[in-house]
Design an enzyme around this catalytic site. Structure first.
Site, mmCIF file in Angstrom:
data_model
loop_
_atom_site.group_PDB
_atom_site.id
_atom_site.type_symbol
_atom_site.label_atom_id
_atom_site.label_comp_id
_atom_site.label_asym_id
_atom_site.label_seq_id
_atom_site.Cartn_x
_atom_site.Cartn_y
_atom_site.Cartn_z
ATOM 1 C CE1 TYR A 156 -3.474 2.767 0.794
ATOM 2 C CE2 TYR A 156 -2.008 3.347 2.607
ATOM 3 C CZ TYR A 156 -3.092 3.652 1.785
ATOM 4 O OH TYR A 156 -3.772 4.816 1.972
ATOM 5 C CB THR A 191 -13.355 6.173 7.382
ATOM 6 O OG1 THR A 191 -12.079 5.664 6.980
ATOM 7 C CG2 THR A 191 -13.285 7.697 7.446
#
Length: 632
Positions: A156, A191
């Site tokens: 990532y 989130t």
């Protein structure tokens, strides 16, 4: 842009259906922007559009940006629907948690398609329209993972690093045309990002319960950055500091991230995570006795003073440590002598491994034979360091009487053969000497021939009454001899890269660190007799020549295990004083560098680090003359 920078502006926002993307959409709608929203899932995208104040003013275009051609199709559809695009916000992305050895090739390609390639392709597809309009903006939502070596987030981070570089180059190239590019680093958000991330082997995210800032608050800051000057904008101070540290002090950054790595590696093992253990490392002197009499050995004088029958760590000393093996991340059985002369070494290696600690030792290799090599591998040793005075028979004759070069080579080959694919790192360690500078590159060749994984080049540690007197190879500033050695080391590194070997080497020019590599805040040295010290150098003591001046490292002990438990010694006033001094130095350095600018110049970086060193308290007695505190 005008005082109301988004009103009547056409904004193409990717990843708009949830989290930060949905918060950005709501912020833009409230400011009167004309929105083109995109997301991979059509139902979520329609729901997002319907939740805005005036859904009829919103154009939604589903697009799976992991697929080739979708970025170009999305750009064309946005232009067809709105006639122009004034601002592109590349927010689409997904997380992926996996050790690099676990990464799935197909997922890796999809990750880069969404996180790196699609943002560039979208900007490129919109470029003709932006140029025709006389300007516009591109905003890329990046990540501090692009700068930091976060375990299990390497893939990532690499995708976001690629996006960051592409954005900066695009900014430079398009600036003359009036097109501005902003890279935004938002930090951790509260989130569902991590919960919805993909993963291998059940790898958990770093903040699985959220743990970050509210998306609406971050969205406001992203929009402020989108309306501000072109450049890189950091919204999270901790992420910015991690990035600065990764660039300015990579060794310290690696130390800080080691607990996170250990937590990740311990997932599913049943062992206590390394980050939750009391100690990072024990160095246990399995033996002060040695089967050879090598030049440049720091233990010669101490061995000469030993009473008859002493010099090996006894079972009662290790028994005092055994109950706490689950509280240490790494056990190194090296000291002032040869660990293999202790008949219990392999047994203790296995016990350390069974407790979930990594286990290693340093050896001269003289005692290795086929049976002992098999026992070392069976015990689960993680790392064996083989010391060598050089890469030639002549070096062995001068530096290591008692074993010839060919016999030593055969012993190392025997250990390499015993691995048979099992986990065991084999490293050659060589004390650098001026007269053998030419052998540095030969040492790398030798490591490759013997099946080793790498080479450590180091300086002499503690010198006790050695005839050479001054074997130190470092200087401040570097002199001609040091520069010659630096060139030799660069050649050795270059050769190692071609052979696929790792080379570690100490510096030749001192640069004071807040905490040395032995880090007494988290580490201990236990002598063969049970004496507990901050590190091996202070545990043994000795004469040194440091930067041209004679000095002596004082013998510093916290106490002995025959009268106290290790935990009692760890909590003793003497131990706390050493630990607190290093903690104060680290805190002073962190405070002094907290205001460092990013991006920064080399001059500014040098000034910041010098100010940090000036702010640090004095090190504990003896440490100021120890090469390890200066990264030497």
């Amino acid at each position: 842009m005008a005082s109301d920078p988004f009103r009547e502006r056409v904004v193409l926002l990717t990843g708009a259906s949830r989290g930060l993307g949905l918060a950005l959409a709501r912020g833009l709608a409230a400011r009167g922007a004309r929105l083109v929203l995109s997301s991979r899932t059509p139902d979520d995208l329609r729901a997002a559009g319907a939740s805005l104040p005036d859904p009829s003013a919103v154009t939604t275009i589903p697009a799976d940006l992991s697929l080739p051609g979708e970025a170009e199709r999305l750009a064309a559809a946005a232009l067809a629907a709105r006639g122009r695009v004034d601002l592109l916000i590349n927010n689409a992305g997904f997380g992926y948690f996996a050790l690099l050895r676990e990464v799935d090739g197909a997922t890796l390609r999809r990750l880069f398609e969404v996180n790196a390639f699609a943002p560039l392709l979208l900007a490129r597809a919109l470029l003709p329209a932006l140029l025709q309009a006389g300007g516009g903006r591109v905003v890329n939502v990046v990540s501090s993972a692009a700068f930091s070596a976060l375990p299990a987030a390497g893939a990532y981070g690499a995708s976001k690093a690629a996006l960051g570089v592409l954005g900066r180059v695009l900014r430079l190239e398009l600036e003359p045309a009036g097109i501005e590019v902003v890279n935004v680093y938002p930090g951790t958000l509260d989130t569902e990002f991590e919960a919805r991330s993909e993963r291998e082997g059940g790898r958990a995210g770093f903040f699985p319960g959220g743990g970050g800032r509210p998306a609406l608050a971050v969205a406001e800051e992203v929009l402020a950055a989108a309306a501000g000057p072109a450049g890189d904008v950091w919204l999270d101070e901790s992420g910015r500091q991690l990035a600065i540290e990764a660039l300015a002090r990579p060794a310290e950054a690696a130390r800080r991230l080691a607990p996170l790595r250990d937590r990740v590696l311990c997932q599913g093992s049943g062992a206590k995570p390394h980050a939750e253990r009391i100690w990072k490392r024990w160095r246990l002197e399995a033996a002060l006795l040695c089967n050879l009499r090598c030049a440049l050995c720091p233990g010669q004088e101490a061995r000469a003073k030993l009473p008859a029958g002493e010099g090996l760590m006894q079972e009662e000393v290790f028994a005092a440590l055994r109950p706490l093996l689950g509280e240490v991340a790494e056990v190194d059985f090296s000291g002032g002598g040869e660990p293999l002369v202790n008949p219990r070494l392999c047994e203790w290696l296995a016990e350390a491994r069974a407790a979930g600690a990594s286990a290693s030792f340093q050896t001269n290799g003289a005692a290795l034979d086929a049976a002992l090599c098999e026992r070392i591998v069976a015990a689960g040793a993680d790392r064996v360091i083989l010391t060598t005075p050089g890469a030639s028979a002549d070096s062995f004759r001068r530096g290591r009487p008692g074993i010839d070069f060919e016999a030593w080579r055969a012993h190392v080959l025997c250990l390499a053969a015993a691995r048979r694919g099992r986990k065991l790192e084999i490293v050659l360690r060589c004390v650098m000497q001026r007269e053998r500078a030419a052998e540095l590159e030969e040492m790398v060749e030798l490591a490759a021939q013997l099946g080793a994984d790498g080479v450590d080049f180091t300086h002499c540690d503690v010198v006790q009454e050695l005839p050479s007197g001054r074997p130190g190879l470092f200087a401040a500033p570097a002199d001609a001899r040091v520069r010659e050695l630096e060139k030799a080391l660069r050649r050795a590194r270059k050769r190692a890269r071609k052979l696929g070997l790792e080379v570690r080497a100490t510096s030749f020019v001192p640069e004071e660190q807040a905490v040395c590599a032995h880090d007494p805040r988290q580490c201990l040295f236990v002598r063969h007799d049970g004496s507990v010290a901050p590190c091996q150098n202070l545990g043994i003591g000795g004469n040194v020549c440091f930067l041209g001046a004679d000095a002596e490292l004082p013998v510093t002990h916290y106490g002995r295990l025959d009268g106290s438990s290790l935990l009692d010694l760890w909590r003793s006033p003497a131990c706390r004083a050493v630990r607190e001094r290093f903690a104060a130095r680290a805190a002073a350095q962190e405070e002094a560098t907290a205001g460092a600018l990013f991006p920064f110049s080399l001059r500014r970086l040098s000034e910041t680090l010098e100010a940090a060193r000036a702010a640090m308290p004095e090190p504990p007695p003896g440490c100021g003359s120890c090469r390890h505190l200066y990264d030497l």
